[in-house]
Enzyme design. Structure first.
Site, mmCIF file in Angstrom:
data_model
loop_
_atom_site.group_PDB
_atom_site.id
_atom_site.type_symbol
_atom_site.label_atom_id
_atom_site.label_comp_id
_atom_site.label_asym_id
_atom_site.label_seq_id
_atom_site.Cartn_x
_atom_site.Cartn_y
_atom_site.Cartn_z
ATOM 1 C CG ASP A 97 -1.755 1.220 1.399
ATOM 2 O OD1 ASP A 97 -2.377 1.624 0.409
ATOM 3 O OD2 ASP A 97 -1.799 1.812 2.500
ATOM 4 C CB SER A 98 0.221 4.800 -0.472
ATOM 5 O OG SER A 98 -0.929 4.885 0.349
ATOM 6 N N GLY A 137 -3.292 8.890 -3.682
ATOM 7 C CA GLY A 137 -4.597 9.351 -4.189
ATOM 8 C C GLY A 137 -4.578 10.709 -4.857
ATOM 9 C CD GLU A 154 0.249 6.713 6.301
ATOM 10 O OE1 GLU A 154 1.354 6.705 6.859
ATOM 11 O OE2 GLU A 154 -0.269 5.698 5.783
HETATM 12 N N1 DGL Z 1 -4.739 3.053 1.036
HETATM 13 C C1 DGL Z 1 -4.785 3.748 -0.230
HETATM 14 C C2 DGL Z 1 -6.054 3.351 -0.984
HETATM 15 O O1 DGL Z 1 -6.631 2.316 -0.667
HETATM 16 C C3 DGL Z 1 -4.581 5.206 0.044
HETATM 17 C C4 DGL Z 1 -4.144 5.966 -1.127
HETATM 18 C C5 DGL Z 1 -3.310 7.183 -0.842
HETATM 19 O O2 DGL Z 1 -2.141 7.024 -0.526
HETATM 20 O O3 DGL Z 1 -3.838 8.269 -1.075
HETATM 21 O O4 DGL Z 1 -6.501 3.984 -1.913
#
Ligand code: DGL
Length: 272
Positions: A11-12, A44, A153
């Protein structure tokens, strides 16, 4: 590929840990490698093209670690890259996040369903195809939540500021008769208690993580790749500050020691 090979999850940032925790519970014998790309968060607000490039590099790094299956535990990265990585690596099993519009539309009595996600997720063709396939006869309210990923975060899971933001987005959706709310960003389950407090008992909140874990289990069994016995393990990597992951790891009951720092260099990611 062997059954004792690890499962890669990314994930990010810390959002995908909400998916990893459910996978760990469902598959306790598996070795899980988790990567959070905190150096590039938020995904995002970026272009799908840029997120696709990060995702492709992360997939390469996880494959270099010998992963037998990769979970894109990020809706934004799934929207940007799932189709592309499947094409690039036809032999690899990928599981991505798909906004859970199908169960929401099936269960809604008001036929008004809300979806909260990042801006990029709504722009992807994946979301468009989900609407086409599952939302006939249902009104879907799309609500991007700029700033929410950053607040999560920063550990603001129940702060007045986070509540204010969520009320501003959710109250108009409630006024329009929404009775199902889809969490289409893996960070958002971390503020689920707050969301449920705002929405009340009349609204069902849907987090697709359990469905994703079931899909991982099904695919591993189908391919004879499930680790059958013994204790599994959990190793976290981050391209940001390891200490930043600790509170969410603890909150979700995941091991919070030995978080390794991963480095980006000229678009190439190396996991130590
Ligand atoms: N957890 C990511 C998602 O499901 C977050 C994206 C982000 O970093 O903006 O879209």
């Amino acid at each position: 590929m062997v059954a004792r090979a690890p499962i890669g999850i990314f994930d990010s940032g810390v959002g995908g840990l909400t998916v990893a925790a459910v996978i760990k519970q469902a598959l306790p014998s598996e070795r899980l490698l988790y990567f959070g790309d905190a150096a590039h968060i938020p995904y995002g607000d970026r272009s799908l093209r840029e997120v696709r490039a990060f995702s492709a590099a992360i997939v390469r790094a996880l494959l270099a670690k010998g992963c037998k299956l990769i979970v894109i535990a990020c809706n934004t990265a799934s929207a940007a890259a799932l189709r592309h990585v499947r094409e690039a690596y036809p032999m690899v099993v990928f599981v991505g996040m798909e906004p859970a519009v199908k169960p929401a539309a099936e269960r809604s009595r008001s036929h008004v369903v809300g979806v909260i996600a990042t801006q990029a997720t709504f722009q992807g063709e994946l979301f468009e195809s989900v609407l086409e396939r599952f939302a006939q006869g249902t009104r879907v309210i799309e609500r991007p939540c700029p700033g929410l990923v950053q607040a999560i975060e920063a550990g603001e899971l129940d702060s007045p500021g986070t509540e204010r933001m969520l009320r501003r987005w959710l109250e108009p959706m409630l006024a329009e008769g929404m009775d199902e709310l889809v969490l289409a960003c893996t960070h958002y389950p971390l503020v689920r208690p707050l969301i449920e407090r705002i929405c009340g008992l009349e609204v069902e909140v849907i987090d697709p993580a359990p469905a994703v874990a079931r899909q991982v289990m099904r695919l591993l069994h189908e391919r004879g790749l499930a680790a059958s016995e013994g204790n599994g393990s959990f190793q976290s990597f981050t391209s940001g500050e390891p200490a930043q992951m600790v509170p969410v790891l603890r909150l979700l009951g995941l091991p919070d020691d030995g978080i390794a720092r991963a480095l980006w260099e000229n678009g190439v990611l190396t996991l130590p």
